[in-house]
Design an enzyme around this catalytic site. Structure first.
Site, PDB file in Angstrom:
ATOM      1  N   SER A 268       0.800  -1.225   0.000  1.00 50.32           N
ATOM      2  CA  SER A 268       0.000   0.000   0.000  1.00 50.32           C
ATOM      3  C   SER A 268       0.832   1.275   0.000  1.00 50.32           C
ATOM      4  O   SER A 268       0.355   2.321  -0.435  1.00 50.32           O
ATOM      5  CB  SER A 268      -0.936  -0.001   1.204  1.00 50.32           C
ATOM      6  OG  SER A 268      -0.196  -0.133   2.398  1.00 50.32           O
TER       7      SER A 268
ATOM      8  N   HIS B 146      -5.306  -3.961  -1.510  1.00 53.87           N
ATOM      9  CA  HIS B 146      -5.127  -2.937  -2.541  1.00 53.87           C
ATOM     10  C   HIS B 146      -5.084  -3.524  -3.952  1.00 53.87           C
ATOM     11  O   HIS B 146      -4.894  -2.798  -4.926  1.00 53.87           O
ATOM     12  CB  HIS B 146      -3.857  -2.122  -2.270  1.00 53.87           C
ATOM     13  CG  HIS B 146      -4.005  -1.253  -1.068  1.00 53.87           C
ATOM     14  ND1 HIS B 146      -4.519   0.018  -1.112  1.00 53.87           N
ATOM     15  CD2 HIS B 146      -3.746  -1.508   0.243  1.00 53.87           C
ATOM     16  CE1 HIS B 146      -4.562   0.535   0.106  1.00 53.87           C
ATOM     17  NE2 HIS B 146      -4.086  -0.376   0.948  1.00 53.87           N
TER      18      HIS B 146
ATOM     19  N   LYS C  81     -12.179  -0.452   0.473  1.00 56.15           N
ATOM     20  CA  LYS C  81     -11.363   0.359  -0.444  1.00 56.15           C
ATOM     21  C   LYS C  81     -12.066   0.401  -1.811  1.00 56.15           C
ATOM     22  O   LYS C  81     -12.977   1.194  -1.974  1.00 56.15           O
ATOM     23  CB  LYS C  81      -9.956  -0.197  -0.499  1.00 56.15           C
ATOM     24  CG  LYS C  81      -9.308  -0.225   0.909  1.00 56.15           C
ATOM     25  CD  LYS C  81      -7.886  -0.639   0.879  1.00 56.15           C
ATOM     26  CE  LYS C  81      -7.345  -0.983   2.257  1.00 56.15           C
ATOM     27  NZ  LYS C  81      -7.412   0.080   3.239  1.00 56.15           N
TER      28      LYS C  81
HETATM   29  N1  PMP Z   1      -4.506  -4.869   4.720  1.00 55.99           N
HETATM   30  C1  PMP Z   1      -3.929  -3.877   4.020  1.00 55.99           C
HETATM   31  C2  PMP Z   1      -2.780  -4.197   3.100  1.00 55.99           C
HETATM   32  C3  PMP Z   1      -4.415  -2.559   4.134  1.00 55.99           C
HETATM   33  O1  PMP Z   1      -3.849  -1.566   3.450  1.00 55.99           O
HETATM   34  C4  PMP Z   1      -5.505  -2.306   5.007  1.00 55.99           C
HETATM   35  C5  PMP Z   1      -6.112  -0.915   5.160  1.00 55.99           C
HETATM   36  N2  PMP Z   1      -5.239   0.099   5.448  1.00 55.99           N
HETATM   37  C6  PMP Z   1      -6.061  -3.370   5.727  1.00 55.99           C
HETATM   38  C7  PMP Z   1      -5.544  -4.634   5.542  1.00 55.99           C
HETATM   39  C8  PMP Z   1      -7.198  -3.153   6.658  1.00 55.99           C
HETATM   40  O2  PMP Z   1      -8.383  -3.001   5.974  1.00 55.99           O
HETATM   41  P1  PMP Z   1      -9.634  -2.261   6.602  1.00 55.99           P
HETATM   42  O3  PMP Z   1      -9.416  -0.803   6.435  1.00 55.99           O
HETATM   43  O4  PMP Z   1     -10.779  -2.781   5.791  1.00 55.99           O
HETATM   44  O5  PMP Z   1      -9.713  -2.660   8.032  1.00 55.99           O
END
Ligand code: PMP
Length: 395
Positions: free
Chosen positions: A184, A212, A243
């Site tokens: 990310s 992502h 997302k």
């Molecule tokens: N895994 C990754 C790689 C993420 O970027 C994120 C969100 N920042 C999450 C998990 C967590 O997802 P959520 O926002 O739906 O809790």
């Protein structure tokens, strides 16, 4: 007399954040999360959101959410294992399994919860978790909750991963290799075919967090596994519903056995109330929309390519992203935060990403281009980057 503690030890640490130039207040958004937003009372171009496809305020999803509320109420009333498992939760999981081309899907209340709950449930004493050093915080926390041993390999470094497998495989019952599908902070794609080959060679399980990648890569946004044609060769694929899908929640896709186990041992499934009906219905609509057209993913990639080309032409270092995520490398924490503020003052919101989210001295401005941006907005963003970047000596 109050019995509330002074919390001086926390106040001291907050002072340290201020000294390091990384202290910040939570930005307040007035209205929906779109390509242009009202932030702290100011209209700005939004280059910070994970709303990749513009679904967060999509009329069809809103309509589905409203219908969900009318038919099922605002809350599910219980955890899945007691009486919070509605037919719409079951249907959503079937739709997601079809989308991901997997046998089964288990939905959680968030992507974070999904990693925290799943990793803990599928590993234990006598097992080893091998994790990419840049994996998301929720993976790190999920691994911490597990009683398995843990080790990390250098980012996307297959030699390092094989070294660990060679050295340690035989000492453990099960080995789980975990990687983000798309990282990310840089937008780079994991070398999944190589990881899968190593996993098969050393009889390890594979776990891909595609938060992502889902809705972005592969046919109609089916994700990183689809992008590489690796269906049936990855044990666990995680996705978020917050997302590209635009709502909230997370899920793990895999086998029926996995799902059966998680419905008994996935702690967020057992101990936390299931997703509310509005979210479930909006998500179902989003996934169906994605499967019916490539319009949204096509626009996302078109915008991503356009923005990257223009930023590169302008002389910025935009790293090695393989997706529309565009990191603009700055370096020092303080310079990064100042750059971000300079952009905001001129109407472009890009969050500065600094230590501890990324290593010290590698601060960057992470631009999240979405399908919702217009060319005019992207042009304006580039121009603003150029003027602030020149003033600050970054280009
Ligand atoms: N895994 C990754 C790689 C993420 O970027 C994120 C969100 N920042 C999450 C998990 C967590 O997802 P959520 O926002 O739906 O809790």
């Amino acid at each position: 007399m109050s019995n509330v503690h002074e919390l001086q030890f926390i106040k001291d640490q907050i002072e340290d954040l201020k000294k390091d130039g990384v202290y910040r207040k939570l930005p307040v958004l007035e209205g929906a999360n779109e390509s242009e937003i009202l932030l702290n009372g100011k209209k700005v171009i939004n280059l910070s959101s994970n709303n990749y496809l513009g679904f967060a305020n999509h009329p069809k999803l809103k309509e589905a959410a409203i219908k969900g509320v009318e038919e099922y109420g605002v809350g599910s009333g219980a955890v899945r294992t007691i009486v919070g498992n509605m037919d719409i939760h079951e249907e959503l999981e079937k739709t997601l399994a079809e989308f991901k081309r997997e046998e089964a899907v288990m939905v959680y209340q968030s992507g974070f919860n999904c990693n925290a709950g799943t990793i803990q449930a599928i590993t234990g004493k006598g097992d080893l978790i091998i994790s990419d050093e840049l994996n998301h915080a929720s993976i790190i926390d999920g691994a911490r909750l597990s009683r398995a041993d843990k080790t990390v390999y250098k980012h996307a470094d297959m030699k390092d991963l094989e070294r660990i497998l060679k050295e340690k495989r035989d000492q453990y019952t099960n080995v789980l290799i975990i990687t983000d599908g798309v990282f990310s902070m840089d937008g780079d794609i994991a070398p999944l075919p190589e990881i899968v080959e190593l996993a098969e060679k050393y009889k390890a399980m594979t776990y891909v967090d595609d938060a992502h990648g889902s809705g972005v890569l592969g046919e109609s946004g089916r994700g990183t596994v689809d992008h590489f044609g690796l269906h049936g060769r990855v044990d666990f694929t995680i996705g978020t519903l917050s997302k590209a899908i635009g709502v909230v929640g997370g899920y793990v896709a895999g086998s029926n056995t996995m799902k059966e186990w998680l419905s008994h041992r996935g702690r967020p499934i057992l101990f936390s109330t299931s997703l509310p009906p509005a979210a479930v219905c909006a998500i179902s609509e989003a996934v169906k929309l994605l499967m019916s057209t490539t319009e949204f993913t096509d626009k996302l990639w078109e915008n991503g390519r356009y923005f990257k080309d223009r930023m590169k032409e302008a002389g910025f270092d935009i790293g090695n992203s393989g997706t529309p995520i565009t990191p603009v490398m700055v370096g020092e924490e303080e310079v990064t935060m100042k750059f971000s503020k300079g952009l905001l003052d001129r109407g472009v919101f890009v969050s500065g990403i600094v230590f501890p989210t990324v290593p010290k001295g590698t601060g960057r401005l992470r631009c999240m281009v979405t399908a919702g941006h217009t060319k005019e907005q992207l042009d304006q963003a580039v121009e603003t980057f150029v003027s602030v970047g020149k003033e600050m000596g970054v280009i």
